[in-house]
Motif scaffolding. Structure first.
Motif, PDB file in Angstrom:
ATOM      1  N   ARG A 136       0.968  -1.190  -0.042  1.00 19.28           N
ATOM      2  CA  ARG A 136       0.066  -0.024   0.009  1.00 19.28           C
ATOM      3  C   ARG A 136       0.911   1.082   0.091  1.00 19.28           C
ATOM      4  N   ILE A 137       0.761   2.184  -0.972  1.00 17.56           N
ATOM      5  CA  ILE A 137       1.532   3.226  -1.187  1.00 17.56           C
ATOM      6  C   ILE A 137       0.606   4.507  -1.316  1.00 17.56           C
ATOM      7  N   ASN A 138       0.884   5.381  -0.253  1.00 17.61           N
ATOM      8  CA  ASN A 138      -0.081   6.703  -0.308  1.00 17.61           C
ATOM      9  C   ASN A 138       0.893   7.939  -0.698  1.00 17.61           C
ATOM     10  N   SER A 139       0.469   8.454  -1.609  1.00 16.69           N
ATOM     11  CA  SER A 139       0.848   9.930  -2.093  1.00 16.69           C
ATOM     12  C   SER A 139       2.342   9.608  -2.689  1.00 16.69           C
ATOM     13  N   PRO A 140       2.807   8.660  -3.338  1.00 14.25           N
ATOM     14  CA  PRO A 140       4.005   8.761  -4.088  1.00 14.25           C
ATOM     15  C   PRO A 140       4.449  10.035  -4.892  1.00 14.25           C
ATOM     16  N   ALA A 141       3.269  10.583  -5.486  1.00 12.19           N
ATOM     17  CA  ALA A 141       3.730  11.629  -6.193  1.00 12.19           C
ATOM     18  C   ALA A 141       4.304  12.935  -5.359  1.00 12.19           C
ATOM     19  N   LEU A 142       4.277  12.950  -4.106  1.00 12.28           N
ATOM     20  CA  LEU A 142       5.074  13.737  -3.301  1.00 12.28           C
ATOM     21  C   LEU A 142       6.360  13.559  -3.184  1.00 12.28           C
ATOM     22  N   MET A 143       6.765  12.536  -3.365  1.00 10.60           N
ATOM     23  CA  MET A 143       8.281  11.842  -3.238  1.00 10.60           C
ATOM     24  C   MET A 143       9.243  12.642  -4.175  1.00 10.60           C
ATOM     25  N   GLU A 144      10.487  12.435  -3.861  1.00 11.08           N
ATOM     26  CA  GLU A 144      11.308  12.928  -4.962  1.00 11.08           C
ATOM     27  C   GLU A 144      11.483  11.841  -6.031  1.00 11.08           C
ATOM     28  N   VAL A 145      11.742  12.595  -7.022  1.00  8.00           N
ATOM     29  CA  VAL A 145      11.602  11.651  -8.394  1.00  8.00           C
ATOM     30  C   VAL A 145      12.618  10.476  -8.448  1.00  8.00           C
ATOM     31  N   ASN A 146      13.860  10.613  -7.797  1.00 10.16           N
ATOM     32  CA  ASN A 146      14.494   9.497  -7.764  1.00 10.16           C
ATOM     33  C   ASN A 146      14.242   8.449  -6.772  1.00 10.16           C
ATOM     34  N   VAL A 147      13.798   8.887  -5.678  1.00 11.43           N
ATOM     35  CA  VAL A 147      13.288   7.832  -4.569  1.00 11.43           C
ATOM     36  C   VAL A 147      11.851   7.392  -5.400  1.00 11.43           C
ATOM     37  N   ARG A 148      10.836   7.895  -5.874  1.00  8.71           N
ATOM     38  CA  ARG A 148       9.625   7.292  -6.513  1.00  8.71           C
ATOM     39  C   ARG A 148       9.911   6.239  -7.592  1.00  8.71           C
ATOM     40  N   GLU A 149      10.998   6.426  -8.588  1.00  9.35           N
ATOM     41  CA  GLU A 149      11.456   5.579  -9.554  1.00  9.35           C
ATOM     42  C   GLU A 149      12.187   4.367  -8.798  1.00  9.35           C
ATOM     43  N   ARG A 150      12.891   4.580  -7.636  1.00  3.37           N
ATOM     44  CA  ARG A 150      13.567   3.405  -7.227  1.00  3.37           C
ATOM     45  C   ARG A 150      12.476   2.381  -6.461  1.00  3.37           C
ATOM     46  N   LEU A 151      11.691   3.256  -5.978  1.00  3.74           N
ATOM     47  CA  LEU A 151      10.521   2.551  -5.240  1.00  3.74           C
ATOM     48  C   LEU A 151       9.772   1.780  -6.485  1.00  3.74           C
ATOM     49  N   TYR A 152       9.416   2.468  -7.322  1.00  6.99           N
ATOM     50  CA  TYR A 152       8.430   1.384  -8.350  1.00  6.99           C
ATOM     51  C   TYR A 152       9.438   0.467  -9.086  1.00  6.99           C
ATOM     52  N   GLN A 153      10.799   0.615  -9.187  1.00 11.71           N
ATOM     53  CA  GLN A 153      11.438  -0.553  -9.630  1.00 11.71           C
ATOM     54  C   GLN A 153      11.663  -1.574  -8.769  1.00 11.71           C
ATOM     55  N   THR A 154      11.783  -1.243  -7.494  1.00 16.75           N
ATOM     56  CA  THR A 154      11.697  -2.336  -6.268  1.00 16.75           C
ATOM     57  C   THR A 154      10.382  -3.048  -6.386  1.00 16.75           C
ATOM     58  N   LEU A 155       9.224  -2.365  -6.507  1.00 18.91           N
ATOM     59  CA  LEU A 155       8.018  -2.995  -6.558  1.00 18.91           C
ATOM     60  C   LEU A 155       7.576  -4.195  -7.521  1.00 18.91           C
ATOM     61  N   THR A 156       8.213  -3.541  -8.669  1.00 23.48           N
ATOM     62  CA  THR A 156       7.992  -4.611  -9.746  1.00 23.48           C
ATOM     63  C   THR A 156       9.002  -5.956  -9.508  1.00 23.48           C
TER      64      THR A 156
END
Length: 488
Positions: A136-156
């Motif tokens: 469950r992820i809430n408000s990833p749009a507010l994260m820094e771009v590099n953090v968000r990209e890394r998070l999406y990559q980890t989730l996949t």
């Protein structure tokens, strides 16, 4: 400091912070999973609390820096070896539970840092990725771009994930396409999210997905994002009414390519607007989803009623929606579960059209929920006469005179809830005879409702029938709205 998340992340043995095969644990261990932003989900979390207690007990065998024993003899150390093995067993049991559900909050700096640490842990210990089942992820749009990209990559890379819930995100079709690699994904929820448009829409396939909910910001056109979403095993589709709008003669909902024989539930909400064209789009969607058994239309913004062809959704068993939609969608269909609500703009008495509302389909109702209606002393009689097969009855009255008669025979009724939109059925400290009236209903209800087991007249407590010896027992507990409506 060493956190519990790190303790259970270790591929046993060894344990961190100097725990050796004899069970010696350093005294500075800190029992906290917050450091990695990991939360424990499921009813089995009590097992983990037990494991933490075992670790605290284990910490009683301490060593000096030189290896000397503090306050214990060899007999004591020998006697605690079985406890060491028990803790190792708990380690094997609890590690999957600790990482079963991951919750990430992107609203704050600490939340982002926890997301980074979680990515570090999963990267360093790849075996943990197989243990993650829900994210469950809430408000990833507010994260820094590099953090968000890394998070999406980890989730996949979490190939065992079964449920993915994302709220307030900005996500591109290319990013969403990565989740096709999650071959066990069964539930996908995208709430209040922005979708980046692309010049060449792509087709995505989620072969294992059973539940999909999509609620996008603004007035998007899904055809601008996807050529198609292939969903061969989809059982529940939950969308906003914006997907019913037309684009070049086609409706946006046509990007959802599901198997008609597999889809069983359709939910359509009107979060922002409702137009006449959306009514046409809904009928078109129902023609595609012709084998569904559950239809939920919480369309409070609906401004007009539309005609429903008699030959669509012939197997409908459960309907939820505005009272003025009940006759059109339930007529001549085997609807057994009905939840009807009355908005202020469409409130009318149940007794005004009892045949079409209370017995709307081809079979008697088994579960009936009425929300916001006007209630008087004869309403219960109408329900009893037209719904002889009722198993559960839930009423949340908008207007009532506090009358409630249980002297109408309902042989199968097991659960009954009677509340007002203000709260208790008999008032909350305003009606002077509240307790007396409620006691009379509880005492007399089983005379004609012989199978009744559950009765609620107040949001704060309910009554359970325990048999002839104990009779009715009052149980404290707030009303759980969704669970109360048995027709869902």
């Amino acid at each position: 400091m060493t956190s519990t998340a790190e303790v259970f992340a270790q591929p046993h043995p060894p344990f961190p912070n100097g725990i050796d095969s004899r069970g010696n644990l350093a005294p500075n261990i800190q029992l906290s999973s917050e450091r990695y932003g990991v939360t424990i989900g499921g009813k089995r979390s009590g097992v983990i609390r037990t494991a933490w207690l075992m670790l605290v007990v284990w910490a009683g065998v301490l060593k000096t820096p030189g290896g000397g024993q503090i306050g214990y003899d060899m007999a004591r150390i020998t006697s605690i070896l079985p406890l060491t093995e028990t803790c190792r067993a708990f380690h094997r049991i609890c590690q999957p539970l600790l990482f079963e559900t991951i919750v990430i909050q992107g609203l704050s700096g600490p939340g982002q840092r926890r997301a980074e640490r979680l990515a570090d842990v999963l990267e360093c210990k790849p075996h943990l990725k197989e243990m993650v089942a829900k994210v469950r992820i809430n408000s990833p749009a507010l994260m820094e771009v590099n953090v968000r990209e890394r998070l999406y990559q980890t989730l996949t890379e979490l190939c065992s994930t079964r449920e993915l819930w994302i709220r307030a995100a900005t996500i591109s079709p290319a990013q969403l396409s990565r989740f096709q690699e999650c071959t066990h994904l069964e539930r996908l929820v995208l709430l209040r999210s922005n979708m980046n448009r692309v010049e060449d829409p792509i087709a995505l396939s989620f072969p294992s997905l059973k539940y999909l909910r999509v609620d996008l910001y603004g007035l998007p056109k899904t055809s601008s994002f996807f050529a198609a979403l292939m969903l061969p095993e989809l059982e529940t589709l939950h969308i906003d009414s914006i997907f019913l709008t037309s684009v070049n003669g086609l409706c946006d909902h046509q990007v959802f390519q599901f198997n008609t024989d597999v889809l069983k539930e359709l939910i359509v909400e009107a979060r922002a607007i409702w137009t006449q064209g959306m009514g046409d789009g809904l009928i078109d969607l129902l023609k595609r989803a012709s084998r569904i058994r559950t239809l939920k239309l919480p369309l409070t913004r609906l401004t007009s009623v539309f005609d429903v062809p008699h030959d669509i959704v012939p197997d409908l068993e459960t309907f939820e929606g505005r009272a003025d939609l009940v006759p059109a969608f339930c007529n001549e269909r085997p609807v057994r579960n009905l939840r009807a609500f009355f908005p202020q703009v469409a409130r009318w008495r149940v007794t005004g059209d009892i045949s079409s509302l209370i017995r709307p389909g081809a079979v008697p109702l088994e579960h009936l929920s009425i929300d916001g209606d006007s209630w008087n002393e004869v309403t219960m009689g109408h329900i009893s006469r037209h719904c002889p097969e009722l198993i559960s009855l839930n009423v949340r009255a908008g207007d009532l005179n506090w009358a409630l008669s249980t002297r109408f025979y309902m042989p199968r009724l097991r659960r009954a809830t009677f509340l007002s939109i203000q709260g208790p059925w008999f008032g909350d400290g305003v009606y002077p005879g509240k307790m007396e009236s409620e006691t009379n209903v509880v005492r007399e209800c089983r005379e004609f409702w012989t199978k009744l087991e559950y009765l609620r007249l107040d949001p704060n407590y309910f009554w359970i029938y325990r048999g002839l010896d104990s009779g009715w027992v009052e149980v404290k507990g707030l009303e759980l709205y969704e669970e109360e409506w048995s027709g869902n």
